[in-house]
Design an enzyme around this catalytic site. Structure first.
Site, mmCIF file in Angstrom:
data_model
loop_
_atom_site.group_PDB
_atom_site.id
_atom_site.type_symbol
_atom_site.label_atom_id
_atom_site.label_comp_id
_atom_site.label_asym_id
_atom_site.label_seq_id
_atom_site.Cartn_x
_atom_site.Cartn_y
_atom_site.Cartn_z
ATOM 1 N N ASN A 31 86.724 16.240 85.154
ATOM 2 C CA ASN A 31 85.730 16.061 86.234
ATOM 3 C C ASN A 31 84.984 17.363 86.550
ATOM 4 O OD1 ASN A 31 85.741 14.925 89.727
ATOM 5 N ND2 ASN A 31 84.225 14.555 88.153
ATOM 6 N N CYS A 52 85.841 11.312 83.465
ATOM 7 C CA CYS A 52 86.157 12.039 82.226
ATOM 8 C C CYS A 52 87.556 12.627 82.383
ATOM 9 C CB CYS A 52 85.098 13.089 81.914
ATOM 10 S SG CYS A 52 84.918 14.394 83.152
ATOM 11 N N CYS A 98 82.822 18.671 83.668
ATOM 12 C CA CYS A 98 81.730 18.748 82.685
ATOM 13 C C CYS A 98 80.989 17.407 82.570
ATOM 14 C CB CYS A 98 82.258 19.177 81.314
ATOM 15 S SG CYS A 98 82.965 20.840 81.295
ATOM 16 N N ARG A 99 81.579 16.458 81.857
ATOM 17 C CA ARG A 99 80.827 15.247 81.500
ATOM 18 C C ARG A 99 80.579 14.301 82.675
ATOM 19 N NH1 ARG A 99 84.757 13.590 76.846
ATOM 20 N NH2 ARG A 99 86.131 14.577 78.392
ATOM 21 N N SER A 100 81.619 14.017 83.483
ATOM 22 C CA SER A 100 81.387 13.020 84.544
ATOM 23 C C SER A 100 80.501 13.536 85.682
ATOM 24 C CB SER A 100 82.697 12.413 85.062
ATOM 25 O OG SER A 100 83.554 13.370 85.633
ATOM 26 N N ASP A 141 83.420 15.961 74.192
ATOM 27 C CA ASP A 141 83.833 16.919 75.227
ATOM 28 C C ASP A 141 83.248 18.301 74.897
ATOM 29 O OD1 ASP A 141 85.112 18.549 77.006
ATOM 30 O OD2 ASP A 141 87.122 17.764 76.598
#
Ligand code: 4NP
Length: 159
Positions: free
Chosen positions: A17, A14, A19-21, A129
């Site tokens: 690195n 993401c 939150c999402r990934s 996001d």
């Protein structure tokens, strides 16, 4: 020199690195363990703002609510070597995919795709996001990354 990895290895990418990934990494680890898959898993960001930091506390909290601990993750920036170390380099949204296509070495073997490309009716979509929003955004992120992770794990398992 690039070499083809022996076993499947998945890198989720993401922007930050944090939150999402890391959530995708945690969800995929859990699903791979459930299926008994022998697969390496990691995550990275296209940006360097948060290198060395653990995941955002809201991301850690939503994962914990679903029984997954992502507290050991530390942010790092994606590198050109990642495209030979991993068999799958998986972008969390379109802007990340564009960056990955730009830095990807010409001879790299890794499959580069959007996470939701593995989910039939969501191909081409990004995972939103959640960084600048509220806690409910992290619930949506978790739902999206778990469906993507499950679909990718099934594909790697050959199902
Ligand atoms: P992520 O969220 O890409 O899901 O980790 C973000 C985290 C931090 C920033 C952007 C997105 N940032 O600009 O610092």
């Amino acid at each position: 020199m690039s070499s083809t990895p022996q076993k499947p290895a998945v890198l989720f990418v993401c922007l930050g690195n944090i939150c999402r990934s890391p959530l995708a990494e945690g969800a995929f680890r859990a699903e791979a363990a459930r299926l008994g898959l022998d697969v390496a898993v990691d995550s990275a960001g296209t940006g360097s703002w948060h290198v060395g930091e653990p995941p955002d506390r809201r991301a850690q909290a939503v994962a914990r609510r679903y029984g997954v601990d992502i507290g050991q993750c530390r942010a790092r920036q994606v590198t050109r070597d990642d495209f030979s170390r991993f068999t799958h380099v998986v972008a969390l949204d379109e802007s990340v995919l564009v960056t990955l296509q730009r830095i990807r070495p010409r001879d790299a073997a890794a499959e580069v795709a959007l996470l939701l490309d593995y989910v039939g009716d969501r191909a081409g979509q990004g995972v939103a996001d959640p960084y600048y929003g509220g806690d409910d955004g992290f619930e949506i992120t978790w739902a999206d990354v778990t469906s993507g992770a499950a679909a990718l794990a099934r594909r790697i398992a050959g199902g």
